[in-house]
Motif scaffolding. Sequence first.
Motif, short mmCIF file in Angstrom:
data_model
loop_
_atom_site.label_atom_id
_atom_site.label_comp_id
_atom_site.label_asym_id
_atom_site.label_seq_id
_atom_site.Cartn_x
_atom_site.Cartn_y
_atom_site.Cartn_z
N GLU A 22 48.20 -47.89 11.26
CA GLU A 22 49.46 -47.32 11.70
C GLU A 22 50.39 -47.00 10.52
O GLU A 22 51.25 -46.15 10.63
N SER A 23 50.19 -47.69 9.41
CA SER A 23 51.18 -47.56 8.36
C SER A 23 50.71 -46.77 7.15
O SER A 23 51.37 -46.75 6.13
N VAL A 24 49.53 -46.14 7.22
CA VAL A 24 49.07 -45.34 6.09
C VAL A 24 49.93 -44.09 5.98
O VAL A 24 50.12 -43.37 6.95
N ARG A 25 50.47 -43.84 4.82
CA ARG A 25 51.37 -42.72 4.64
C ARG A 25 50.72 -41.61 3.81
O ARG A 25 49.90 -41.89 2.95
N PRO A 26 51.11 -40.36 4.07
CA PRO A 26 50.55 -39.25 3.29
C PRO A 26 50.99 -39.35 1.83
O PRO A 26 52.08 -39.84 1.53
N ARG A 27 50.13 -38.89 0.93
CA ARG A 27 50.40 -38.97 -0.51
C ARG A 27 50.61 -37.57 -1.07
O ARG A 27 49.80 -36.68 -0.83
N PRO A 28 51.68 -37.34 -1.81
CA PRO A 28 51.92 -36.00 -2.37
C PRO A 28 50.83 -35.60 -3.35
O PRO A 28 50.29 -36.42 -4.07
N LYS A 29 50.53 -34.30 -3.39
CA LYS A 29 49.53 -33.78 -4.31
C LYS A 29 50.24 -33.24 -5.56
O LYS A 29 51.08 -32.34 -5.47
N PRO A 30 49.93 -33.78 -6.74
CA PRO A 30 50.57 -33.31 -7.98
C PRO A 30 50.25 -31.84 -8.25
O PRO A 30 49.13 -31.38 -8.00
N LEU A 31 51.23 -31.11 -8.76
CA LEU A 31 51.01 -29.71 -9.12
C LEU A 31 50.39 -29.58 -10.50
O LEU A 31 49.91 -28.51 -10.88
N LEU A 74 56.55 -50.98 -10.01
CA LEU A 74 55.90 -51.96 -9.14
C LEU A 74 55.28 -53.10 -9.94
O LEU A 74 55.19 -54.22 -9.46
N ARG A 75 54.85 -52.75 -11.14
CA ARG A 75 54.29 -53.77 -12.04
C ARG A 75 54.77 -53.43 -13.44
O ARG A 75 54.46 -52.37 -13.97
N LEU A 135 46.44 -46.71 -2.33
CA LEU A 135 46.73 -46.76 -0.91
C LEU A 135 47.95 -47.64 -0.73
O LEU A 135 47.97 -48.79 -1.16
N ASP A 136 49.00 -47.08 -0.13
CA ASP A 136 50.23 -47.83 0.12
C ASP A 136 50.35 -48.09 1.61
O ASP A 136 50.31 -47.16 2.42
N LEU A 137 50.49 -49.36 1.96
CA LEU A 137 50.53 -49.76 3.36
C LEU A 137 51.83 -50.49 3.66
O LEU A 137 52.25 -51.36 2.90
N THR A 138 52.46 -50.13 4.75
CA THR A 138 53.69 -50.77 5.17
C THR A 138 53.40 -51.70 6.35
O THR A 138 52.77 -51.28 7.32
N VAL A 139 53.82 -52.95 6.24
CA VAL A 139 53.57 -53.94 7.28
C VAL A 139 54.88 -54.61 7.68
O VAL A 139 55.89 -54.50 6.99
N ALA A 140 54.86 -55.30 8.80
CA ALA A 140 56.07 -55.95 9.30
C ALA A 140 56.45 -57.16 8.45
O ALA A 140 57.64 -57.47 8.29
N ALA A 141 55.45 -57.85 7.90
CA ALA A 141 55.73 -59.06 7.12
C ALA A 141 54.60 -59.30 6.13
O ALA A 141 53.48 -58.85 6.35
N SER A 208 48.58 -51.39 -2.17
CA SER A 208 49.88 -52.07 -2.18
C SER A 208 50.37 -52.29 -0.75
O SER A 208 50.18 -51.43 0.12
N PHE A 209 50.99 -53.42 -0.53
CA PHE A 209 51.62 -53.72 0.75
C PHE A 209 53.12 -53.85 0.53
O PHE A 209 53.57 -54.37 -0.49
N ARG A 210 53.87 -53.38 1.49
CA ARG A 210 55.32 -53.55 1.43
C ARG A 210 55.87 -53.59 2.83
O ARG A 210 55.22 -53.22 3.80
N THR A 211 57.09 -54.07 2.97
CA THR A 211 57.75 -54.11 4.26
C THR A 211 58.88 -53.10 4.29
O THR A 211 59.52 -52.84 3.27
N ASP A 212 59.11 -52.53 5.44
CA ASP A 212 60.25 -51.64 5.63
C ASP A 212 61.40 -52.46 6.19
O ASP A 212 61.24 -53.15 7.21
N THR A 213 62.55 -52.40 5.54
CA THR A 213 63.72 -53.12 6.04
C THR A 213 64.43 -52.27 7.06
O THR A 213 64.85 -51.15 6.76
#
Length: 217
Positions: A22-31, A74-75, A135-141, A208-213
């Motif tokens: 549910e949380s996989v987001r589209p990734r921009p394509k570099p020009l 991020l790092r 791959l960046d994934l957004t989760v509830a916790a 990467s995992f992150r939460t949306d506030t």
Amino acid sequence: MGGQRSMFLVMALLAAQVAQGESVRPRPKPLSPPHTWINDDDYPKTAAEERRAGLLRYRLEVDPKGFPVKCSILRSSTHEELDREACVLLLQRARFAPVRDTDGKPITADFTGVISWNSGTDGSANVQPSSPDTLDLTVAALPADYRGPVRAEITVGEGAITTNCRILESSGSGAADRAACRQLEAIAADPAAKAARKMASTRTYIVSFRTDTPATP
């Protein structure tokens, strides 16, 4: 016992949301190729002379027109000067094709990448920007022991769904590591990916995992 039960609940939620995709987001394509955005001439002179070096991972927030509007580390490379210089240059030079939603409307999206600042013993500079599969994934916790992105290697067989996921660098959380592998295996099992596969292959991902506030009313 209550704390342990709560941690299991968080881990289960993390794994469930990632598995559902549910949380996989589209990734921009570099020009332009990301490795052209920063070069050896951009190495801060003092940092090179003092042999400051390090690997950093960044995230760019890309607006609907394809321009990066925010850079986050991020790092860290462990050197503030190198982190700051990377973000300045990325915001100036990185450009992307607009990402569109399912209705064709341009939207904001994130792009992540890695930059390696290396300085030789003679003070020579070597910058190696790269854009690994991410791959960046957004989760509830997130589990309390989650420290950072997972680096995983997935080997996929030809045609059939024969996959093997290996953790190269742990997030610090076994639950997050397992969830990352499950998501990579799900991607490899996608019918379109299977149809395009002509031979066995091995690819490395940074997950990467992150939460949306939630926004404050």
